[in-house]
Scaffold this motif. Sequence first.
Motif, mmCIF file in Angstrom:
data_model
loop_
_atom_site.group_PDB
_atom_site.id
_atom_site.type_symbol
_atom_site.label_atom_id
_atom_site.label_comp_id
_atom_site.label_asym_id
_atom_site.label_seq_id
_atom_site.Cartn_x
_atom_site.Cartn_y
_atom_site.Cartn_z
ATOM 1 N N ALA A 24 36.685 43.542 45.593
ATOM 2 C CA ALA A 24 38.035 44.042 45.325
ATOM 3 C C ALA A 24 39.048 42.898 45.359
ATOM 4 C CB ALA A 24 38.416 45.097 46.359
ATOM 5 N N ASP A 25 40.092 43.040 44.557
ATOM 6 C CA ASP A 25 41.169 42.055 44.558
ATOM 7 C C ASP A 25 42.395 42.667 43.887
ATOM 8 O OD1 ASP A 25 42.451 39.712 45.159
ATOM 9 O OD2 ASP A 25 41.282 38.452 43.799
ATOM 10 N N SER B 21 36.209 41.708 49.940
ATOM 11 C CA SER B 21 37.562 41.424 49.458
ATOM 12 C C SER B 21 38.030 40.104 50.054
ATOM 13 C CB SER B 21 38.521 42.547 49.864
ATOM 14 O OG SER B 21 38.665 42.568 51.267
ATOM 15 N N TYR C 245 44.160 44.398 52.647
ATOM 16 C CA TYR C 245 42.761 44.697 52.959
ATOM 17 C C TYR C 245 42.485 44.648 54.461
ATOM 18 C CZ TYR C 245 42.088 44.209 47.970
ATOM 19 O OH TYR C 245 42.183 44.373 46.608
ATOM 20 N N ASN D 298 35.554 35.324 45.688
ATOM 21 C CA ASN D 298 35.914 36.470 44.870
ATOM 22 C C ASN D 298 35.846 36.144 43.380
ATOM 23 O OD1 ASN D 298 36.227 38.959 45.971
ATOM 24 N ND2 ASN D 298 38.440 38.967 45.946
#
Length: 161
Positions: A55-56, A115, A121, A148
């Motif tokens: 996730a980002d 993440s 986060y 990431n």
Amino acid sequence: MARRRRKARATALLGQGLATESRLASLIQQPLRGPQPQRADTRVERGAPNQVWVADITYIPTDEGWLFLAAIKDLHTCEIVGWAMDSRMTKILVIDALRAAYWRKKPKPGLMHHSDRGSQYCSAAYRALQASDGMTTSMSRKGNCWDNAPMESFFGTLKTE
């Protein structure tokens, strides 16, 4: 600013074939407070869908100002399984993206969620949602722009098309 330059450099090296997406390494488990250790290893854990999600957040310039996009990608299928957009980069943005991903895919407990160490986060609400959905939290090592890379690659493609 330096973080953006490091990510751009990492994305460029990835695109030139000078680096691989498998730069994630596992670390020892830490308490639930604060950033979690990095546990995801994309070389090993890509065996099936809904095993590892990354996730980002990115920004998209519009005529009306910045639009922030939080996205979650399944490393096995390379599918964006959840996303949310907002004019502000808050924990609600990433919570909405995680809820959307969970609702669409309904993964089994044990999914690895990776993440960066952004405040969104690390928030207690986000971490509680991960725990309630049976996810294992993994976070990038401090200052490591390679961790990431799969999400950065997606964002690069999104912004150029």
